[in-house]
Write a protein that holds these residues in place. Sequence first.
Motif, mmCIF file in Angstrom:
data_model
loop_
_atom_site.group_PDB
_atom_site.id
_atom_site.type_symbol
_atom_site.label_atom_id
_atom_site.label_comp_id
_atom_site.label_asym_id
_atom_site.label_seq_id
_atom_site.Cartn_x
_atom_site.Cartn_y
_atom_site.Cartn_z
ATOM 1 N N THR A 20 0.835 -1.204 0.000
ATOM 2 C CA THR A 20 0.000 0.000 0.000
ATOM 3 C C THR A 20 0.867 1.249 0.000
ATOM 4 O O THR A 20 0.615 2.192 -0.761
ATOM 5 N N SER A 24 0.800 3.621 -3.192
ATOM 6 C CA SER A 24 0.285 4.978 -2.979
ATOM 7 C C SER A 24 1.333 6.015 -3.360
ATOM 8 O O SER A 24 1.019 7.011 -4.022
ATOM 9 N N THR A 42 -8.001 13.460 -7.154
ATOM 10 C CA THR A 42 -8.539 12.104 -7.079
ATOM 11 C C THR A 42 -7.509 11.148 -6.474
ATOM 12 O O THR A 42 -7.842 10.329 -5.613
ATOM 13 N N THR A 43 -6.270 11.276 -6.900
ATOM 14 C CA THR A 43 -5.212 10.413 -6.370
ATOM 15 C C THR A 43 -4.989 10.681 -4.893
ATOM 16 O O THR A 43 -4.892 9.743 -4.093
ATOM 17 N N LYS A 45 -7.091 11.858 -2.761
ATOM 18 C CA LYS A 45 -8.264 11.343 -2.042
ATOM 19 C C LYS A 45 -8.125 9.835 -1.822
ATOM 20 O O LYS A 45 -8.386 9.326 -0.729
ATOM 21 N N HIS A 46 -7.668 9.130 -2.846
ATOM 22 C CA HIS A 46 -7.519 7.673 -2.737
ATOM 23 C C HIS A 46 -6.332 7.277 -1.861
ATOM 24 O O HIS A 46 -6.387 6.258 -1.169
ATOM 25 N N LEU A 49 -7.546 7.582 1.662
ATOM 26 C CA LEU A 49 -8.457 6.463 1.924
ATOM 27 C C LEU A 49 -7.673 5.156 2.117
ATOM 28 O O LEU A 49 -7.945 4.397 3.052
ATOM 29 N N ALA A 50 -6.692 4.922 1.269
ATOM 30 C CA ALA A 50 -5.875 3.709 1.392
ATOM 31 C C ALA A 50 -5.139 3.680 2.728
ATOM 32 O O ALA A 50 -4.994 2.610 3.339
ATOM 33 N N ARG A 107 -4.590 16.715 0.061
ATOM 34 C CA ARG A 107 -5.915 16.382 -0.474
ATOM 35 C C ARG A 107 -6.811 17.608 -0.458
ATOM 36 O O ARG A 107 -7.497 17.914 -1.440
#
Length: 157
Positions: A20, A24, A42-43, A45-46, A49-50, A107
């Motif tokens: 991860t 990431s 978007t990246t 944000k992910h 989240l990850a 973010r």
Amino acid sequence: MTYLTIKSLHIFSMILLFGTGLGSAFYKYMADLHGDVRAIYTTNKHVVLADWLFTTPTVLIQPITGYFLLQQLPFPVTTPWLLTSIILYLIAGACWLPVVVLQIRMRELSKQAAQQQTALNPQYFNYARIWFWLGVPAFIAMVLIVVLMVLKPTLWS
């Protein structure tokens, strides 16, 4: 739990933690390099989240399973390879905690820029630089931990 179950959880969580983090970092770096503010948001944000879905649980699982493994093995915590691994884990954690804060800030800055259709605030790139350089010792520490966990006492014999 049996030794094999605990060891399997320990190894699986290490793979998830390492994968991860590396994934990431790669996707965030590539999005930043590309420069598309919407893709960067978007990246980011992910990536955040990850961190919550995968990194945080594995960061907790590692010392817990490590402790239970240690209870079943004949190694004291002062064994050189084990103590070195613990110190490296703490170094990686000390780098990771500010990285989490930076990721959330990046973010939010990228979200604002994407919503307003403007360029990223220069502070974003300062955060990204710090984020990158905190990742270097954390990554090296994690690689060394894996080496130590695999080779164990053979390094000191």
